[in-house]
Design an enzyme around this catalytic site. Sequence first.
Site, PDB file in Angstrom:
ATOM      1  N   GLU A 133       0.822  -1.220   0.000  1.00  0.00           N
ATOM      2  CA  GLU A 133       0.000   0.000   0.000  1.00  0.00           C
ATOM      3  C   GLU A 133       0.846   1.256   0.000  1.00  0.00           C
ATOM      4  O   GLU A 133       0.511   2.231  -0.677  1.00  0.00           O
ATOM      5  CB  GLU A 133      -0.988  -0.022   1.173  1.00  0.00           C
ATOM      6  CG  GLU A 133      -2.016  -1.143   1.105  1.00  0.00           C
ATOM      7  CD  GLU A 133      -2.846  -1.200  -0.179  1.00  0.00           C
ATOM      8  OE1 GLU A 133      -2.981  -0.176  -0.883  1.00  0.00           O
ATOM      9  OE2 GLU A 133      -3.369  -2.283  -0.482  1.00  0.00           O
ATOM     10  N   CYS A 148       6.647 -10.206  -6.773  1.00  0.00           N
ATOM     11  CA  CYS A 148       6.849  -8.809  -6.381  1.00  0.00           C
ATOM     12  C   CYS A 148       5.796  -8.408  -5.350  1.00  0.00           C
ATOM     13  O   CYS A 148       4.629  -8.776  -5.465  1.00  0.00           O
ATOM     14  CB  CYS A 148       6.765  -7.895  -7.597  1.00  0.00           C
ATOM     15  SG  CYS A 148       6.953  -6.128  -7.212  1.00  0.00           S
TER      16      CYS A 148
END
Length: 182
Positions: A133, A148
């Site tokens: 985030e 990733c």
Amino acid sequence: MKLAILRIGTVDSEVVSTILQGLNNAFPQIRCALLESVLPVPEGTYHETRHQFNSTQMLAKMADYTKKADVDLVLGVTEVDLYSGGLNFVFGEAQYSGKVALISLFRLRPEFYGQPANIKLFLERAVKEAVHEVGHTLGLGHCGNSSCVMFFSNSIFDTDIKREKFCEKCSLAVAEYLRKRD
């Protein structure tokens, strides 16, 4: 650049400490700290039929904390179950290239899925979602590389298979974003 973690409601201090350490590892060029203040779970964000809280509305309530804390970015951490738009749930949400991001610990615990408690797995998931985030606030979109940290987590399985780190492409994008901010 400065980033602060804001607890929203009651959040375990060990969890927050681990998230802070994970953010420091992922973003060594950003100063990360914990805000002393705690934001009560904002009224008006609860959806009675869904029994969940609207993450977009919660992000809006967090916006003032960047000014109050004199920081560039704020990551909210909460225990409540979140949803956004037409999605059944979200692990988190962020303002793309913005100042605030939010994660929920609610669905990160193995117990939520009927599995035995596993604090190590739970904390790994929390760090991954926090880094993910914050990555959005730095202008990163979702990455197609499943290992990733910026890979989209459609389920907890997706969170578990990705790493806590950026792939080379996303790592370069973060470095470029931060270089431009200096």
